[in-house]
Design a protein around this motif. Sequence first.
Motif, PDB file in Angstrom:
ATOM      1  N   SER A  83      41.797  31.733  37.849  1.00 19.83           N
ATOM      2  CA  SER A  83      42.197  30.499  38.531  1.00 19.83           C
ATOM      3  C   SER A  83      43.650  30.140  38.244  1.00 19.83           C
ATOM      4  O   SER A  83      44.348  29.605  39.103  1.00 19.83           O
ATOM      5  CB  SER A  83      41.286  29.340  38.107  1.00 19.83           C
ATOM      6  N   VAL A  84      44.099  30.467  37.017  1.00 20.33           N
ATOM      7  CA  VAL A  84      45.463  30.102  36.638  1.00 20.33           C
ATOM      8  C   VAL A  84      46.423  31.204  37.075  1.00 20.33           C
ATOM      9  O   VAL A  84      46.666  32.179  36.353  1.00 20.33           O
ATOM     10  CB  VAL A  84      45.560  29.834  35.120  1.00 20.33           C
ATOM     11  N   CYS A 103      37.996  32.745  38.391  1.00 22.57           N
ATOM     12  CA  CYS A 103      37.434  33.014  37.067  1.00 22.57           C
ATOM     13  C   CYS A 103      38.224  32.264  36.006  1.00 22.57           C
ATOM     14  O   CYS A 103      39.383  31.908  36.215  1.00 22.57           O
ATOM     15  CB  CYS A 103      37.487  34.511  36.758  1.00 22.57           C
ATOM     16  N   ASP A 104      37.573  32.082  34.863  1.00 27.91           N
ATOM     17  CA  ASP A 104      38.252  31.384  33.768  1.00 27.91           C
ATOM     18  C   ASP A 104      39.234  32.339  33.081  1.00 27.91           C
ATOM     19  O   ASP A 104      39.275  33.532  33.375  1.00 27.91           O
ATOM     20  CB  ASP A 104      37.233  30.829  32.767  1.00 27.91           C
ATOM     21  N   ILE A 105      40.018  31.754  32.171  1.00 28.16           N
ATOM     22  CA  ILE A 105      41.031  32.538  31.472  1.00 28.16           C
ATOM     23  C   ILE A 105      40.732  32.578  29.984  1.00 28.16           C
ATOM     24  O   ILE A 105      39.986  31.747  29.463  1.00 28.16           O
ATOM     25  CB  ILE A 105      42.437  31.920  31.682  1.00 28.16           C
ATOM     26  N   ASN A 106      41.330  33.533  29.324  1.00 33.83           N
ATOM     27  CA  ASN A 106      41.285  33.610  27.870  1.00 33.83           C
ATOM     28  C   ASN A 106      42.283  32.576  27.336  1.00 33.83           C
ATOM     29  O   ASN A 106      43.431  32.552  27.782  1.00 33.83           O
ATOM     30  CB  ASN A 106      41.692  35.029  27.465  1.00 33.83           C
ATOM     31  N   SER A 107      41.856  31.738  26.399  1.00 35.82           N
ATOM     32  CA  SER A 107      42.771  30.659  26.012  1.00 35.82           C
ATOM     33  C   SER A 107      43.924  31.136  25.133  1.00 35.82           C
ATOM     34  O   SER A 107      44.897  30.418  24.957  1.00 35.82           O
ATOM     35  CB  SER A 107      42.032  29.491  25.363  1.00 35.82           C
ATOM     36  N   TYR A 324      49.090  25.291  38.199  1.00 33.58           N
ATOM     37  CA  TYR A 324      47.991  24.388  38.523  1.00 33.58           C
ATOM     38  C   TYR A 324      46.802  25.245  38.945  1.00 33.58           C
ATOM     39  O   TYR A 324      46.921  26.067  39.855  1.00 33.58           O
ATOM     40  CB  TYR A 324      48.417  23.456  39.664  1.00 33.58           C
ATOM     41  N   PRO A 325      45.659  25.111  38.278  1.00 35.62           N
ATOM     42  CA  PRO A 325      44.536  26.021  38.566  1.00 35.62           C
ATOM     43  C   PRO A 325      44.104  25.953  40.038  1.00 35.62           C
ATOM     44  O   PRO A 325      43.926  24.873  40.594  1.00 35.62           O
ATOM     45  CB  PRO A 325      43.421  25.515  37.646  1.00 35.62           C
TER      46      PRO A 325
END
Length: 374
Positions: A83-84, A103-107, A324-325
Motif C-alpha cells: 500500500s505504501v 498489502c501491508d509493509i514491514n515496519s 500516503y497509503p
Amino acid sequence: MISKRQVRLSKCSVSTEEKQAVARVLDNAYLGMGKEVQAFELELKNYLNTESEVICVNTGTAALHLAIECLDLPLGSEVLVPSVTYVASFQAITASGLVPVACDINSETYFIDLQDAGQRLTSKTKAIMPVHYGSFSGSMPAVYEFAKNHGLRVVEDAAQAFGCSRDHKKVGSVGDVICISFDGIKNITCGEGGCVITGDKKLAQRIKDARLLGVEKDTEKRYSGQRSWVFDVQHQGYRYHMSDIMASIGRAQLLKIDSFSDKRKSLVQIYLKELSGLKSLSLLKYDYENIVPHIFVVKITNGSRDKAVDNLSQHGIATGMHYYPNHLLSKFKTSYSLPRAELALEQMLTLPLHVDLSAEDVLYVCETLKAYLD
Ligand SMILES: *Cc1c(COP(=O)(O)O)cnc(C)c1O
C-alpha cells in the motif's frame, strides 16, 4: 518567519554536459525515438551488465503499465502490491484491467510484508509488484521464493533503485520484469523517462511494440533510420516511447552515476551518524552499502511528526512523506485495514537528499531536527 537558509527536499543535478547533449540532438533536427534512444539502451545494458533487454519509455509509470499489461494476464487478475508506494504502481495495475491488492509493509524496511501478502492470495492472484522503497531491495530473494511457490510473475517497481546492487550484481540485471524511473529527481534523469528490463524475449518484443502504438517491429525500423508505412497491429499500444532529446540527457547522466552514487551515499552516512540512538526517531534498517538512496526516510515515533515538519519548514527545510497509503485513497479503498502502513503514515518523514546538497546542509537538517526533538 522566513529562514535565510533554504534546503530543498530533492532536485535534479544537470550541467553543461546535459545542455550540450540536448543541443547536439536539436542540431540534428531528429527529435523522436532514434539513434540516441538506441545508444542509451545499449549503454544501460552494458552498465547493468545484463543479458536482459532494456526498453526505454517516457516515464517510470509507463514502464510499469507496459510491463504489467504485456504479461497478458486474464482481465481481473489480482496483483499483490504494498500500500505504501507512489500511486503510479496502483494506477499501472488498474490501467491494465487488473486489480491491485493492497498489502501491508514491514515496519523496519517499509518493504512489502510477504506474510500479509500470503493471506491475500486467491485463485486470481497472478503477479506481485514489490516496490524498492527507499531504493532498498534486500528482501527481493524472498519475493522470488514466494512468487515461485505461488506461480506468480514478478514486476519490480525499482523506480528508485537505479545504480543499486544486490549480491554483487546491479539491481535490474537479473529478475523477471524490472521497471526503473528516470524522472527529474531520480538517481539519474532524462527529464522524464523510464525503462523496462526483462530477459523474457517474447515479453520484451510485446513491450517494444506497445510503446509505439502496437506497430509491429517499429522499434527495429526506427533504429535503422526507417519508418513503418505498411505494418500490422495485434495488441493495444500507446505513445510511450522515449525521445532522442530525453535519451541524450540520460546518456550524459549515466556517465555521472558513480559520482552521484558516492555523493548520495556519503550524505546518508552523515544522516545515519547524526540521527542514530535518538529516543523519538528511528531509522529504517537497510544495508546502505548496496543502496544508492533516492530518498532518506526516518520515523518520528513520539507522535509529533506533523509538528516536526512545521518546525523544519520554519527553518527553511523542505520535507516529504513517502507515501500516503494507497488503500486509504477513494479509488483503491480496501474493506480491511493495514495497521503497519497506517502507523507508517503517522511516523514517516522524508528528509532532504540530492546530489547538490552539501554535508553542511545535512548537518543543519540534523541539528535542527535534533533540537526540535529535544
Ligand atoms: C518515481 C516512481 C514511480 C513513477 O516513475 P515516473 O517516472 O515518475 O512515472 C513509480 N514508483 C515509485 C516507487 C517511484 O518512486
